[in-house]
Motif scaffolding. Sequence first.
Motif, PDB file in Angstrom:
ATOM      1  N   LEU A 126       0.820  -1.213   0.000  1.00  0.00           N
ATOM      2  CA  LEU A 126       0.000   0.000   0.000  1.00  0.00           C
ATOM      3  C   LEU A 126       0.856   1.267   0.000  1.00  0.00           C
ATOM      4  N   ASP A 127       2.120   1.138  -0.370  1.00  0.00           N
ATOM      5  CA  ASP A 127       3.061   2.260  -0.260  1.00  0.00           C
ATOM      6  C   ASP A 127       2.593   3.492  -1.035  1.00  0.00           C
ATOM      7  N   ASP A 128       2.123   3.298  -2.247  1.00  0.00           N
ATOM      8  CA  ASP A 128       1.686   4.440  -3.062  1.00  0.00           C
ATOM      9  C   ASP A 128       0.519   5.175  -2.409  1.00  0.00           C
ATOM     10  N   THR A 129      -0.332   4.447  -1.706  1.00  0.00           N
ATOM     11  CA  THR A 129      -1.480   5.058  -1.040  1.00  0.00           C
ATOM     12  C   THR A 129      -1.068   5.762   0.248  1.00  0.00           C
ATOM     13  N   LEU A 130      -0.218   5.121   1.027  1.00  0.00           N
ATOM     14  CA  LEU A 130       0.184   5.657   2.324  1.00  0.00           C
ATOM     15  C   LEU A 130       1.185   6.797   2.202  1.00  0.00           C
ATOM     16  N   ASN A 131       2.001   6.758   1.166  1.00  0.00           N
ATOM     17  CA  ASN A 131       3.070   7.731   1.023  1.00  0.00           C
ATOM     18  C   ASN A 131       2.527   9.053   0.501  1.00  0.00           C
ATOM     19  N   GLY A 132       2.915  10.152   1.129  1.00  0.00           N
ATOM     20  CA  GLY A 132       2.491  11.467   0.678  1.00  0.00           C
ATOM     21  C   GLY A 132       3.504  12.076  -0.283  1.00  0.00           C
ATOM     22  N   THR A 133       3.319  13.358  -0.595  1.00  0.00           N
ATOM     23  CA  THR A 133       4.226  14.096  -1.477  1.00  0.00           C
ATOM     24  C   THR A 133       4.855  15.233  -0.691  1.00  0.00           C
ATOM     25  N   ASP A 134       6.186  15.222  -0.559  1.00  0.00           N
ATOM     26  CA  ASP A 134       6.879  16.263   0.188  1.00  0.00           C
ATOM     27  C   ASP A 134       6.718  17.626  -0.471  1.00  0.00           C
ATOM     28  N   GLY A 135       6.718  18.670   0.339  1.00  0.00           N
ATOM     29  CA  GLY A 135       6.726  20.039  -0.160  1.00  0.00           C
ATOM     30  C   GLY A 135       8.078  20.676   0.135  1.00  0.00           C
ATOM     31  N   TYR A 136       8.176  21.986  -0.055  1.00  0.00           N
ATOM     32  CA  TYR A 136       9.446  22.673   0.215  1.00  0.00           C
ATOM     33  C   TYR A 136       9.202  24.164   0.400  1.00  0.00           C
ATOM     34  N   GLN A 137      10.201  24.831   1.002  1.00  0.00           N
ATOM     35  CA  GLN A 137      10.225  26.283   1.121  1.00  0.00           C
ATOM     36  C   GLN A 137      11.630  26.768   0.801  1.00  0.00           C
ATOM     37  N   VAL A 138      11.731  27.882   0.071  1.00  0.00           N
ATOM     38  CA  VAL A 138      13.019  28.501  -0.215  1.00  0.00           C
ATOM     39  C   VAL A 138      13.007  29.883   0.423  1.00  0.00           C
ATOM     40  N   TYR A 139      13.920  30.144   1.375  1.00  0.00           N
ATOM     41  CA  TYR A 139      13.980  31.429   2.057  1.00  0.00           C
ATOM     42  C   TYR A 139      15.393  31.664   2.578  1.00  0.00           C
ATOM     43  N   GLN A 140      15.637  32.877   3.107  1.00  0.00           N
ATOM     44  CA  GLN A 140      16.930  33.210   3.683  1.00  0.00           C
ATOM     45  C   GLN A 140      16.862  33.048   5.193  1.00  0.00           C
ATOM     46  N   ARG A 141      17.959  32.537   5.713  1.00  0.00           N
ATOM     47  CA  ARG A 141      18.009  32.250   7.147  1.00  0.00           C
ATOM     48  C   ARG A 141      19.111  33.073   7.781  1.00  0.00           C
ATOM     49  N   GLY A 142      18.799  33.698   8.902  1.00  0.00           N
ATOM     50  CA  GLY A 142      19.781  34.515   9.600  1.00  0.00           C
ATOM     51  C   GLY A 142      20.857  33.679  10.254  1.00  0.00           C
ATOM     52  N   ASN A 143      22.093  34.187  10.273  1.00  0.00           N
ATOM     53  CA  ASN A 143      23.200  33.432  10.864  1.00  0.00           C
ATOM     54  C   ASN A 143      23.093  33.351  12.378  1.00  0.00           C
ATOM     55  N   ASN A 144      22.493  34.383  12.976  1.00  0.00           N
ATOM     56  CA  ASN A 144      22.499  34.427  14.429  1.00  0.00           C
ATOM     57  C   ASN A 144      21.419  33.556  15.041  1.00  0.00           C
ATOM     58  N   VAL A 145      20.301  33.447  14.388  1.00  0.00           N
ATOM     59  CA  VAL A 145      19.208  32.705  14.999  1.00  0.00           C
ATOM     60  C   VAL A 145      18.827  31.477  14.223  1.00  0.00           C
ATOM     61  N   GLY A 146      19.269  31.367  12.976  1.00  0.00           N
ATOM     62  CA  GLY A 146      18.978  30.185  12.188  1.00  0.00           C
ATOM     63  C   GLY A 146      17.543  30.088  11.750  1.00  0.00           C
ATOM     64  N   GLU A 147      16.765  31.148  11.957  1.00  0.00           N
ATOM     65  CA  GLU A 147      15.369  31.130  11.563  1.00  0.00           C
ATOM     66  C   GLU A 147      15.168  31.926  10.280  1.00  0.00           C
ATOM     67  N   GLN A 148      13.988  31.800   9.710  1.00  0.00           N
ATOM     68  CA  GLN A 148      13.678  32.495   8.464  1.00  0.00           C
ATOM     69  C   GLN A 148      13.674  34.010   8.668  1.00  0.00           C
ATOM     70  N   ILE A 149      14.352  34.717   7.743  1.00  0.00           N
ATOM     71  CA  ILE A 149      14.307  36.172   7.763  1.00  0.00           C
ATOM     72  C   ILE A 149      12.968  36.597   7.176  1.00  0.00           C
ATOM     73  N   PRO A 150      12.188  37.388   7.906  1.00  0.00           N
ATOM     74  CA  PRO A 150      10.858  37.762   7.411  1.00  0.00           C
ATOM     75  C   PRO A 150      10.931  38.410   6.025  1.00  0.00           C
ATOM     76  N   GLY A 151       9.989  38.027   5.172  1.00  0.00           N
ATOM     77  CA  GLY A 151       9.898  38.619   3.852  1.00  0.00           C
ATOM     78  C   GLY A 151      10.829  38.031   2.816  1.00  0.00           C
TER      79      GLY A 151
END
Length: 601
Positions: free
Chosen positions: A210-235
């Motif tokens: 049942l792999d084809d049924t159970l398996n989903g499709t991954d998504g993604y995000q492309v953004y810039q990440r700050g060096n100091n906090v490692g989180e997404q830079i707004p905007g």
Amino acid sequence: MNGIRKTDKTRAFAMRCIAIALVLAFVASACVAKMAFVQLLGRSTAIAAEQERTSRITLNAKRGRILDTNGTVLAQSLERYNIVADPMLANEFEPVKCTKRTESYCHQINGKSLDVTGAAAVARLLASVLKGTNAMELGAKMSDSNRRYVVLAKDVTPEIKRKITALHLGGIVYGELTNERVYSDGTLLGPILGGIDDEGKGVAGLEASLDDTLNGTDGYQVYQRGNNVGEQIPGTLTESKEAVNGSDVTLTTDGDVDWYVKKALLDGIKKYNASWALGVVYDLKTGGILALEDTDEYEAGSDAAKLNSSRVVSSTFEPGSIGKVFSMAGELQEGLHKATDRFTVPDTITTSDGQTYKDAETHGAEQWTYAGILKNSSNVGMIMAATNYSDEKRHEYLKKFGVGTLSGLDLAGESAGMLGNWQDWDLRTRNTVLFGQGYTMNALQITRAIATIANGGVMPSLKLVQSVTDAQGHVTEAKTGASTRVVDEDVAKQVLNAMESVSDLYSNMVSVPGYRIAAKSGTAEVAGDDGTLSSIISDWSGIIPADNPRFVITVVMKDAKVGSFGGLTAGPVFADIGEFLMQKYNVPTSAKRTDAIPVEW
């Protein structure tokens, strides 16, 4: 003279002006070149910096759940995190000492400041919350200062991830969302459920099919990440695609029934000192498999569950005298006999081709009807009744009853068993097939064949998947395969009637108070570990209630040391399971039997 001197002075002044102009032009050109260089370099540096900060983060799709018919979760993916480090930043790390001013972002372990810097300090902080790891191992993984990505730990719980976030190592260490597959019922349905690999792909059991049924499709995000906090830079989000989770699959199995079948089988092999046992429960009302278990103790998701198929689908064996049901049904369908036909049956017979056959027990010449031959499980009687039953027809009806054909459940590791071409049968095999020897089946095939008799002569399509629910909540009921008529309803009724007389013979050992049973037992020699016919299969497949068929239960045991006949070992386990089913589903009790076909004359 004065005019000449004035001209020379003018010329000299002009030359100086030209020289100065050239110098200024050179300086201006140099400035323009420098400016262009700085702009180009700055742009290149800016682009490089932006590329350095830009991250493409995978949004992991959650694998669908597997549930039983009651909605109990059998397999699910839980939120987990892979802990990732940037070794280059880790090696540049300087711990912040804790003061009143820095207490919200300082670094310490058990109230003490760190006396090391770089990757060693990061490793010590992480080791304080990542149980089962040590600072030296973590430090070694981050030792290469030229690397920007290394996985330090996999499948960390959200609780541990929050503790890591509280270490104030943003940009150096962070968590990437992933999923961990967990199974709720231990060894129940272990190899049937199977398991997944490290990449989340189904590799065994239902997880694979049942792999084809159970398996989903991954998504993604492309953004810039700050060096100091490692989180997404707004905007800075420039591109994204949502993950689509896999669909949930609901099975026809009932967790309570499956648990009870497992318990009954384990109790049975202990009581009868058997090597192993297996069982199947089929619900005629819903068309679904309620339970399919064996006595192996493989936990779902384990390496053992991935490497071993369930015995219910992989173990094939001669069904023994259960096969007499198929022969009797075929002969009645061809109009060669009725269940009331009379025979005088000795305990030994030698056929015209010189082959001698015996019944399991010594007896005199018995006056049995065909129903009586089935009740007393007489090999000799079966051969006598098959005088005009051609080899081709013998093969045809075995095939119609599903011998040599997969169950249709698409279970990993299922064996179709073996049924040789009738033209290749030797002098002995052509008769042994009449009583369940010379071909092999698995427990699902036996269950389906006996269900054909319970279903008025129509072979039902077995079902294990009940429905599929997609990520948006849309429910799709599983399609049921086509049913096939094998024998007429009247033929099925006669055989069912004779099978009830079989159960009457074992009523002291196999009974469910208040309910009539129609069944057939079997015993067959099979190859043992030494390759010789040194092992015994004892089986029992029955219908309950016989007067209003609802369930078909098949129980198989190997090498029972305390009684080898199916009616003495597998039969009582059948009764145990049957009684549980009658109570759980509140099945009305049976009417008194008044239409028994005579078994003697």
